[in-house]
Design a protein around this motif. Sequence first.
Motif, short mmCIF file in Angstrom:
data_model
loop_
_atom_site.label_atom_id
_atom_site.label_comp_id
_atom_site.label_asym_id
_atom_site.label_seq_id
_atom_site.Cartn_x
_atom_site.Cartn_y
_atom_site.Cartn_z
N THR A 1 -24.60 -6.73 -33.47
CA THR A 1 -24.55 -5.64 -34.43
C THR A 1 -23.13 -5.43 -34.91
N ASN A 2 -22.94 -5.46 -36.23
CA ASN A 2 -21.60 -5.35 -36.81
C ASN A 2 -21.43 -4.15 -37.73
N GLN A 3 -22.41 -3.85 -38.55
CA GLN A 3 -22.23 -2.83 -39.58
C GLN A 3 -22.29 -1.41 -39.01
N PHE A 4 -23.39 -1.08 -38.33
CA PHE A 4 -23.48 0.22 -37.67
C PHE A 4 -23.03 0.03 -36.23
N ASN A 5 -21.72 -0.01 -36.03
CA ASN A 5 -21.13 -0.22 -34.72
C ASN A 5 -19.78 0.50 -34.74
N LEU A 6 -19.70 1.63 -34.06
CA LEU A 6 -18.53 2.50 -34.20
C LEU A 6 -17.27 1.91 -33.57
N THR A 7 -17.39 1.15 -32.50
CA THR A 7 -16.20 0.64 -31.82
C THR A 7 -16.18 -0.89 -31.70
N THR A 8 -17.32 -1.55 -31.92
CA THR A 8 -17.48 -3.01 -31.81
C THR A 8 -16.96 -3.56 -30.50
N ARG A 9 -17.12 -2.82 -29.42
CA ARG A 9 -16.79 -3.34 -28.09
C ARG A 9 -17.91 -4.26 -27.63
N ARG A 10 -17.58 -5.50 -27.27
CA ARG A 10 -18.59 -6.51 -26.92
C ARG A 10 -18.68 -6.63 -25.39
N TYR A 11 -19.34 -5.68 -24.78
CA TYR A 11 -19.43 -5.66 -23.32
C TYR A 11 -20.45 -6.66 -22.80
N ASN A 12 -20.15 -7.22 -21.61
CA ASN A 12 -21.22 -7.87 -20.84
C ASN A 12 -21.87 -6.80 -19.98
N TRP A 13 -22.88 -7.20 -19.19
CA TRP A 13 -23.64 -6.19 -18.46
C TRP A 13 -22.77 -5.44 -17.44
N GLY A 14 -21.90 -6.16 -16.75
CA GLY A 14 -21.03 -5.53 -15.77
C GLY A 14 -20.07 -4.54 -16.40
N GLU A 15 -19.49 -4.90 -17.54
CA GLU A 15 -18.56 -4.02 -18.24
C GLU A 15 -19.29 -2.78 -18.76
N LEU A 16 -20.50 -2.97 -19.23
CA LEU A 16 -21.29 -1.84 -19.72
C LEU A 16 -21.61 -0.87 -18.59
N ALA A 17 -22.02 -1.41 -17.45
CA ALA A 17 -22.32 -0.56 -16.29
C ALA A 17 -21.09 0.23 -15.86
N SER A 18 -19.94 -0.40 -15.92
CA SER A 18 -18.70 0.27 -15.55
C SER A 18 -18.37 1.40 -16.52
N ALA A 19 -18.63 1.17 -17.81
CA ALA A 19 -18.31 2.17 -18.84
C ALA A 19 -19.12 3.45 -18.67
N VAL A 20 -20.34 3.33 -18.15
CA VAL A 20 -21.22 4.50 -18.05
C VAL A 20 -21.35 5.01 -16.61
N ARG A 21 -20.50 4.52 -15.72
CA ARG A 21 -20.66 4.87 -14.29
C ARG A 21 -20.62 6.37 -14.07
N SER A 22 -19.71 7.06 -14.74
CA SER A 22 -19.61 8.51 -14.55
C SER A 22 -20.28 9.28 -15.68
N GLY A 23 -20.91 8.56 -16.60
CA GLY A 23 -21.56 9.20 -17.74
C GLY A 23 -23.03 8.82 -17.82
N CYS A 24 -23.42 8.28 -18.96
CA CYS A 24 -24.82 7.86 -19.11
C CYS A 24 -24.90 6.79 -20.18
N GLY A 25 -25.90 5.94 -20.08
CA GLY A 25 -26.17 4.92 -21.08
C GLY A 25 -27.63 5.00 -21.49
N ARG A 26 -27.88 4.94 -22.78
CA ARG A 26 -29.25 5.06 -23.28
C ARG A 26 -29.53 3.98 -24.32
N CYS A 27 -30.77 3.54 -24.34
CA CYS A 27 -31.25 2.72 -25.45
C CYS A 27 -32.40 3.46 -26.10
N TYR A 28 -32.61 3.21 -27.38
CA TYR A 28 -33.58 3.99 -28.16
C TYR A 28 -34.55 3.06 -28.88
N ARG A 29 -35.81 3.40 -28.77
CA ARG A 29 -36.88 2.64 -29.40
C ARG A 29 -37.57 3.53 -30.42
#
Length: 275
Positions: free
Chosen positions: A123-151
Amino acid sequence: MGTELGRILERLQLSTAGVVFLDDNPVERAEVLRRFPDIAAPDLPDDPAQRVPVLERSGLFDHRLATDESRGRTRMYAENVAREAARYDAGDYQEFLRDLKMILQSAELKEARERVIELIHKTNQFNLTTRRYNWGELASAVRSGCGRCYRLTDRFGDNGIISVAAVARDSDQDARIDLWLMSCRVLGRKVEETIVADLAARARALGARRLIGEYIASPKNALVRNLYPRLGFSEIDNDGVTIRYALSLTDTPATSATELIAMAEGPAPIAAIAG
């Protein structure tokens, strides 16, 4: 050819970044590339027998992941055509949105791990920061917060997982949207308003008093340059690379989307919720 291709892209709501145009006529390829520089239009050998091997070596059709969304792409395109027809038939756009009977399902990132990673990296156009995380980096980013996906689903069908957001906890006062991206297929349906209201509610539940949003410009994400101000955020910092915005969580953010989109929670199949 360029004009006809433009109509096809508009009708299917496709961005040019993921399109491969094949034509044995170099003039046609040149016309398409002149109008759509992001489209891949590889040169093809004169010998037809050599074209398939050349395309196999090009890497243009390599896919590491096969998600439900990628397998159902043709069906989704057909459903989008039906939505557009309904939109043109509707006398009022708000009534069209209400008639879609949209449901936005929020789930933990692990419920759609492969699709989450696919969206992060494509995703490039609607992407506020364009951080390209792998799964481990993503898990680290939300460790003290939350991560959500939307359907998103509506009366025409299932749009699949269309958005990913990661909220990090920076301090006792602030929660920060570290990553937020969304498929452009659902733009204009008030989905972003509903998502930010959901993220604000989750940040408030974490004890935060402000929700921070970041915009880092890239060559392709000018589409969301003013997204946070449009959603009620105020600019608090701009260092020339990252623009930071804040939304007070003292009051519930006003949104016109809640009456148009119903929220659903959890990993249950969307068909079961919609039914």
